[in-house]
Design an enzyme around this catalytic site. Structure first.
Site, PDB file in Angstrom:
ATOM      1  CB  CYS A 150      -8.796  -4.310  -3.515  1.00 58.66           C
ATOM      2  SG  CYS A 150      -7.595  -2.984  -3.249  1.00 58.66           S
TER       3      CYS A 150
ATOM      4  CG  ASN B 285      -0.417  -0.229   2.516  1.00 57.11           C
ATOM      5  OD1 ASN B 285       0.568  -0.931   2.674  1.00 57.11           O
ATOM      6  ND2 ASN B 285      -1.018   0.373   3.522  1.00 57.11           N
TER       7      ASN B 285
ATOM      8  CD  GLU C 246      -1.487   4.765   4.619  1.00 58.87           C
ATOM      9  OE1 GLU C 246      -1.069   5.661   5.387  1.00 58.87           O
ATOM     10  OE2 GLU C 246      -2.131   3.773   5.020  1.00 58.87           O
TER      11      GLU C 246
ATOM     12  CB  CYS D 174      -5.290  -1.296  -1.549  1.00 62.40           C
ATOM     13  SG  CYS D 174      -6.559  -0.504  -0.579  1.00 62.40           S
TER      14      CYS D 174
ATOM     15  CB  CYS E 259     -10.779  -2.306   0.633  1.00 64.27           C
ATOM     16  SG  CYS E 259     -10.235  -1.597  -0.932  1.00 64.27           S
TER      17      CYS E 259
ATOM     18  CD  GLU F  35      -5.411  -5.919  -1.127  1.00 64.93           C
ATOM     19  OE1 GLU F  35      -4.881  -4.788  -1.051  1.00 64.93           O
ATOM     20  OE2 GLU F  35      -6.083  -6.418  -0.209  1.00 64.93           O
TER      21      GLU F  35
HETATM   22  N1  THU Z   1      -5.122  -1.552   2.719  1.00 64.28           N
HETATM   23  C1  THU Z   1      -4.574  -2.344   1.758  1.00 64.28           C
HETATM   24  O1  THU Z   1      -3.538  -2.012   1.172  1.00 64.28           O
HETATM   25  N2  THU Z   1      -5.192  -3.525   1.492  1.00 64.28           N
HETATM   26  C2  THU Z   1      -6.250  -4.026   2.178  1.00 64.28           C
HETATM   27  O2  THU Z   1      -6.671  -5.139   1.907  1.00 64.28           O
HETATM   28  C3  THU Z   1      -6.869  -3.232   3.253  1.00 64.28           C
HETATM   29  C4  THU Z   1      -6.379  -1.850   3.387  1.00 64.28           C
HETATM   30  C5  THU Z   1      -4.420  -0.319   3.079  1.00 64.28           C
HETATM   31  C6  THU Z   1      -5.027   0.966   2.621  1.00 64.28           C
HETATM   32  C7  THU Z   1      -4.451   1.935   3.636  1.00 64.28           C
HETATM   33  O3  THU Z   1      -3.157   2.311   3.221  1.00 64.28           O
HETATM   34  C8  THU Z   1      -4.308   1.105   4.896  1.00 64.28           C
HETATM   35  O4  THU Z   1      -4.331  -0.242   4.483  1.00 64.28           O
HETATM   36  C9  THU Z   1      -5.402   1.353   5.927  1.00 64.28           C
HETATM   37  O5  THU Z   1      -6.657   1.257   5.363  1.00 64.28           O
END
Ligand code: THU
Length: 128
Positions: free
Chosen positions: A88, A41, A43, A52, A85, A54
Site C-alpha cells: 500500500c 479490506n 479478504e 487492503c 503495509c 488503502e
Molecule cells: N490490512 C489493511 O487493509 N491495511 C493495513 O494497513 C494493514 C493490513 C488488512 C489486510 C488483511 O485483510 C488484514 O488487514 C490482515 O493483514
C-alpha cells in the site's frame, strides 16, 4: 476535534470482509476538491488475493476520476496505530505522492505523518 476523514474511515471499516484475519481496516482519501473516497479490506480464501483498505480507497478514487490527493486516513482497532503495509505504501506513493497520512484507532488515538517518512527512497516512475 472531529476529523471527517477519520470518521469516514471508521465508518467504512465496518464493511470490511475480514473473514480470515478478523482484522478490520478502514481507509479514506481526500482528493484536491475535498471529496472523500473510502475503502475497507476485502479478504479472499486464497489469502493472496486480499486487497487492503488503502488500495481499495485509492483505486476507487482513481476510478471516479480523482487525480490529486491531500490526505489519507487509516483506522484499525489496535492500541499501536496500524500503518499501511509495504504494498500500500508503494501504491500510495505512486498515486498520492508525499501525502499526509493520519493513523487512528477506535479509542481516538491519532498520529499524523507524511508518506515520505514511512516510505523513504521509493522507487517510482521517475526512475523509468
Ligand atoms: N490490512 C489493511 O487493509 N491495511 C493495513 O494497513 C494493514 C493490513 C488488512 C489486510 C488483511 O485483510 C488484514 O488487514 C490482515 O493483514
Amino acid at each position: 476535534m472531529n476529523d471527517p476523514l477519520i470518521d469516514a474511515a471508521t465508518l467504512v471499516r465496518q464493511n470490511a470482509r475480514a473473514t480470515f484475519s478478523k482484522f478490520k481496516v478502514g481507509a479514506a482519501v481526500q482528493d484536491d476538491t475535498g471529496r472523500i473516497h473510502t475503502g475497507c479490506n476485502v479478504e479472499n480464501a486464497t489469502y493472496g488475493l486480499t486487497v487492503c483498505a488503502e488500495r481499495v480507497a485509492v483505486f476507487k478514487a482513481i476510478s471516479e476520476g480523482a487525480r490529486s490527493f491531500a490526505r489519507v486516513a487509516v483506522v484499525a482497532d489496535t492500541e499501536s496505530l496500524t500503518p499501511p503495509c509495504g504494498a500500500c505504501r508503494q501504491i500510495l506513493w505512486e498515486f498520492c505522492g508525499d501525502v499526509e497520512i493520519v493513523l487512528a484507532n477506535l479509542a481516538g488515538k491519532t498520529e499524523t505523518l507524511r508518506l515520505g517518512t514511512l516510505f523513504p527512497r521509493a522507487f517510482d516512475a521517475s526512475f523509468l
